[in-house]
Design a protein around this motif. Structure first.
Motif, PDB file in Angstrom:
ATOM      1  N   GLY A  68       0.782  -1.234   0.000  1.00  0.00           N
ATOM      2  CA  GLY A  68       0.000   0.000   0.000  1.00  0.00           C
ATOM      3  C   GLY A  68       0.809   1.277   0.000  1.00  0.00           C
ATOM      4  O   GLY A  68       0.243   2.369  -0.033  1.00  0.00           O
ATOM      5  N   LYS A  69       2.135   1.169  -0.008  1.00  0.00           N
ATOM      6  CA  LYS A  69       2.947   2.378   0.121  1.00  0.00           C
ATOM      7  C   LYS A  69       2.827   3.296  -1.104  1.00  0.00           C
ATOM      8  O   LYS A  69       2.708   4.516  -0.954  1.00  0.00           O
ATOM      9  CB  LYS A  69       4.411   2.022   0.405  1.00  0.00           C
ATOM     10  CG  LYS A  69       5.078   1.072  -0.565  1.00  0.00           C
ATOM     11  CD  LYS A  69       6.434   0.627  -0.053  1.00  0.00           C
ATOM     12  CE  LYS A  69       7.194  -0.187  -1.102  1.00  0.00           C
ATOM     13  NZ  LYS A  69       6.507  -1.468  -1.402  1.00  0.00           N
ATOM     14  N   THR A  70       2.842   2.738  -2.308  1.00  0.00           N
ATOM     15  CA  THR A  70       2.692   3.569  -3.505  1.00  0.00           C
ATOM     16  C   THR A  70       1.280   4.125  -3.611  1.00  0.00           C
ATOM     17  O   THR A  70       1.081   5.261  -4.048  1.00  0.00           O
ATOM     18  CB  THR A  70       3.055   2.765  -4.766  1.00  0.00           C
ATOM     19  OG1 THR A  70       4.453   2.424  -4.707  1.00  0.00           O
ATOM     20  CG2 THR A  70       2.810   3.571  -6.031  1.00  0.00           C
ATOM     21  N   THR A  71       0.287   3.352  -3.190  1.00  0.00           N
ATOM     22  CA  THR A  71      -1.093   3.853  -3.170  1.00  0.00           C
ATOM     23  C   THR A  71      -1.197   5.089  -2.276  1.00  0.00           C
ATOM     24  O   THR A  71      -1.826   6.087  -2.644  1.00  0.00           O
ATOM     25  CB  THR A  71      -2.051   2.757  -2.664  1.00  0.00           C
ATOM     26  OG1 THR A  71      -1.985   1.636  -3.547  1.00  0.00           O
ATOM     27  CG2 THR A  71      -3.482   3.267  -2.602  1.00  0.00           C
ATOM     28  N   LEU A  72      -0.561   5.049  -1.109  1.00  0.00           N
ATOM     29  CA  LEU A  72      -0.583   6.204  -0.206  1.00  0.00           C
ATOM     30  C   LEU A  72       0.094   7.407  -0.853  1.00  0.00           C
ATOM     31  O   LEU A  72      -0.380   8.540  -0.724  1.00  0.00           O
ATOM     32  CB  LEU A  72       0.103   5.843   1.105  1.00  0.00           C
ATOM     33  CG  LEU A  72      -0.044   6.860   2.238  1.00  0.00           C
ATOM     34  CD1 LEU A  72      -1.499   6.979   2.675  1.00  0.00           C
ATOM     35  CD2 LEU A  72       0.827   6.472   3.427  1.00  0.00           C
ATOM     36  N   LEU A  73       1.174   7.166  -1.568  1.00  0.00           N
ATOM     37  CA  LEU A  73       1.878   8.248  -2.253  1.00  0.00           C
ATOM     38  C   LEU A  73       0.983   8.884  -3.321  1.00  0.00           C
ATOM     39  O   LEU A  73       0.921  10.111  -3.450  1.00  0.00           O
ATOM     40  CB  LEU A  73       3.158   7.703  -2.891  1.00  0.00           C
ATOM     41  CG  LEU A  73       4.275   8.708  -3.163  1.00  0.00           C
ATOM     42  CD1 LEU A  73       4.948   9.090  -1.856  1.00  0.00           C
ATOM     43  CD2 LEU A  73       5.300   8.121  -4.124  1.00  0.00           C
ATOM     44  N   ARG A  74       0.274   8.064  -4.074  1.00  0.00           N
ATOM     45  CA  ARG A  74      -0.604   8.562  -5.134  1.00  0.00           C
ATOM     46  C   ARG A  74      -1.773   9.361  -4.549  1.00  0.00           C
ATOM     47  O   ARG A  74      -2.209  10.362  -5.135  1.00  0.00           O
ATOM     48  CB  ARG A  74      -1.125   7.392  -5.978  1.00  0.00           C
ATOM     49  CG  ARG A  74      -0.036   6.735  -6.819  1.00  0.00           C
ATOM     50  CD  ARG A  74      -0.534   5.455  -7.475  1.00  0.00           C
ATOM     51  NE  ARG A  74      -1.621   5.699  -8.407  1.00  0.00           N
ATOM     52  CZ  ARG A  74      -1.469   6.054  -9.679  1.00  0.00           C
ATOM     53  NH1 ARG A  74      -0.255   6.224 -10.170  1.00  0.00           N
ATOM     54  NH2 ARG A  74      -2.517   6.260 -10.456  1.00  0.00           N
ATOM     55  N   ALA A 238       0.148  -5.031   4.273  1.00  0.00           N
ATOM     56  CA  ALA A 238      -1.270  -5.241   3.991  1.00  0.00           C
ATOM     57  C   ALA A 238      -2.108  -3.997   4.278  1.00  0.00           C
ATOM     58  O   ALA A 238      -3.174  -4.067   4.895  1.00  0.00           O
ATOM     59  CB  ALA A 238      -1.796  -6.427   4.793  1.00  0.00           C
ATOM     60  N   GLY A 239      -1.615  -2.836   3.848  1.00  0.00           N
ATOM     61  CA  GLY A 239      -2.382  -1.607   3.966  1.00  0.00           C
ATOM     62  C   GLY A 239      -2.398  -0.958   5.320  1.00  0.00           C
ATOM     63  O   GLY A 239      -3.180  -0.033   5.563  1.00  0.00           O
ATOM     64  N   ALA A 240      -1.546  -1.412   6.226  1.00  0.00           N
ATOM     65  CA  ALA A 240      -1.512  -0.863   7.581  1.00  0.00           C
ATOM     66  C   ALA A 240      -0.072  -0.605   7.996  1.00  0.00           C
ATOM     67  O   ALA A 240       0.874  -1.152   7.428  1.00  0.00           O
ATOM     68  CB  ALA A 240      -2.172  -1.826   8.564  1.00  0.00           C
ATOM     69  N   ILE A 241       0.097   0.261   9.005  1.00  0.00           N
ATOM     70  CA  ILE A 241       1.418   0.542   9.569  1.00  0.00           C
ATOM     71  C   ILE A 241       1.719  -0.500  10.642  1.00  0.00           C
ATOM     72  O   ILE A 241       0.966  -0.650  11.600  1.00  0.00           O
ATOM     73  CB  ILE A 241       1.477   1.956  10.152  1.00  0.00           C
ATOM     74  CG1 ILE A 241       1.309   2.991   9.034  1.00  0.00           C
ATOM     75  CG2 ILE A 241       2.801   2.189  10.883  1.00  0.00           C
ATOM     76  CD1 ILE A 241       1.204   4.432   9.536  1.00  0.00           C
ATOM     77  N   ILE A 242       2.820  -1.225  10.470  1.00  0.00           N
ATOM     78  CA  ILE A 242       3.245  -2.231  11.436  1.00  0.00           C
ATOM     79  C   ILE A 242       4.046  -1.589  12.566  1.00  0.00           C
ATOM     80  O   ILE A 242       3.859  -1.891  13.740  1.00  0.00           O
ATOM     81  CB  ILE A 242       4.082  -3.322  10.745  1.00  0.00           C
ATOM     82  CG1 ILE A 242       3.231  -4.067   9.715  1.00  0.00           C
ATOM     83  CG2 ILE A 242       4.665  -4.287  11.773  1.00  0.00           C
ATOM     84  CD1 ILE A 242       2.048  -4.796  10.289  1.00  0.00           C
ATOM     85  N   GLN A 243       4.961  -0.683  12.194  1.00  0.00           N
ATOM     86  CA  GLN A 243       5.789  -0.002  13.179  1.00  0.00           C
ATOM     87  C   GLN A 243       6.398   1.218  12.520  1.00  0.00           C
ATOM     88  O   GLN A 243       6.660   1.225  11.309  1.00  0.00           O
ATOM     89  CB  GLN A 243       6.888  -0.929  13.718  1.00  0.00           C
ATOM     90  CG  GLN A 243       7.700  -0.331  14.863  1.00  0.00           C
ATOM     91  CD  GLN A 243       8.718  -1.315  15.453  1.00  0.00           C
ATOM     92  OE1 GLN A 243       8.686  -2.506  15.148  1.00  0.00           O
ATOM     93  NE2 GLN A 243       9.607  -0.827  16.298  1.00  0.00           N
TER      94      GLN A 243
END
Length: 374
Positions: A68-74, A238-243
């Motif tokens: 999900g990191k690139t999705t967040l950037l977009r 998986a679309g969430a922040i782990i740490q």
């Protein structure tokens, strides 16, 4: 007259850059994501993610492909609108139920993995593309200043196809910093470069980012890269922040097995917790955070293994030895352990394959997690 550059000419030498301190500073913005959800049909790309990036902070979004990191950037750029949630820049909503600001009006610089240079435009024209709001004379001065900072002012009239990959990356960087954006978004900006060129360009790019003071998000899947450049690493899955935290936080104090594995190729040995300790074939280690009877994983960093003479400490037998330059990588069989332990040894050792050794494990290089951790 400057001769036309030949493709790949900087493949064999490190690039020359302009004088540090000349990139020009921007006014950094605070970037806030509030409960961002992004779905594509039945796929949940982002699951209620919240994150604030402070003005001038350099944050790396780190994770495997599809996290999900690139999705967040977009979404930050305005290329996509979130399914729900809000994006704010300095408390102003730019994506959300009340407003949606188009990308060109957000004051955000973008640098893509493939650089996205226009092949029919010269290097100078590519950099000018993001400066349409300025008078022609001012725009050209800003573009040439940016090209000078990345060391490519002599190639302003060349076309992208005449440049090497490293030079194209630098043109893309010049284009992204020329408008002095308050926020700069970079998607895997160094992944297309060979290792030697990548290290040099990455270090100088970070120096430029510090000069501009822009709030910066860099997407990467490389933990070493994130550790080298970020003020804060945000590890995603998986679309969430782990740490999230500093490089030292995530490396030394991972919150779960997934985070630990991301930053180190551990030796993993199973054990069971009794009275606040985990007993395993390689020794007994503190585990006060785990309940009695818990199946645990003892994670041992390869550099935490020390070799001793046979007959001392834990017995083992060397089954493989590889010279890697600064270190030697040894694989050592230990009774009761399914796979050989890997040891990274800095000091030369006169030990051959098939030889018995003693193994000492440094406690500071041992982490213990429940076997049910993600």
């Amino acid at each position: 007259m400057t001769s036309a550059p030949s493709p790949g000419r900087d493949r064999f030498r490190l690039p020359r850059w302009g004088q540090r301190g000349t990139a020009g500073a921007s006014i950094p913005a605070r970037l806030t994501f509030e409960n961002i959800v992004q779905t594509y049909g039945s796929l949940n790309a982002l699951n209620g993610l919240s994150l604030t990036i402070e003005p001038g902070e350099l944050v790396c979004l780190l994770g495997h492909s599809g996290c999900g990191k690139t999705t967040l950037l977009r979404i930050a750029a305005g290329v996509e609108a979130p399914t729900s949630g809000r994006v704010l820049m300095d408390e102003r909503e730019v994506s959300g139920p009340q407003a949606f600001l188009q990308p060109e009006h957000r004051g955000i610089g973008l640098m893509f993995q493939d650089y996205a240079l226009f092949p029919h435009l010269t290097v100078l024209e590519n950099v000018l593309f993001g400066l349409k709001g300025l008078a022609a004379k001012d725009a050209e001065a800003s573009a040439r200043r940016a090209l000078s900072r990345v060391g490519l002012e002599h190639y302003a009239n060349e076309y992208p196809h005449t440049l090497s990959g490293g030079e194209q990356q630098r043109v893309a960087l010049a284009r992204s910093i020329a408008p002095r954006p308050g926020v700069l978004l970079m998607d895997e900006p160094f992944s297309n470069l060979d290792r030697r060129m990548r290290d040099a360009i990455r270090d100088e790019t970070v120096a430029i980012l510090r000069e501009t003071r822009a709030t910066t998000i860099v997407v990467t899947h490389d933990p070493e890269e994130a550790m080298r450049i970020a003020d804060r690493i945000v590890l995603m899955r998986a679309g969430a922040i782990i740490q999230q935290g500093s490089a030292e936080d995530l490396y030394r104090r991972p919150e779960n097995l997934f985070a630990a594995r991301f930053f180190c190729d551990f030796n993993e040995v199973r054990g069971e917790v009794r009275s606040g300790q985990v007993s395993s074939p390689v020794g007994i280690f503190p585990a006060p955070h785990l309940a009695d009877g818990t199946n645990a994983v003892v994670c041992i960093r390869p550099q935490g293994i020390r070799l001793k003479p046979a007959g001392l400490c834990l017995p083992g037998r060397v089954v493989s030895r590889r010279f890697l330059g600064e270190v030697e990588l040894l694989q050592i069989n230990v009774q009761g352990v399914d796979r050989p332990l890997q040891a990274r040894i800095h000091d030369p050792v006169s030990i051959g394959v098939g030889q018995d050794v003693g193994i000492e494990i440094d406690p500071k290089d041992v982490l213990v997690f429940a076997a049910t951790d993600p």
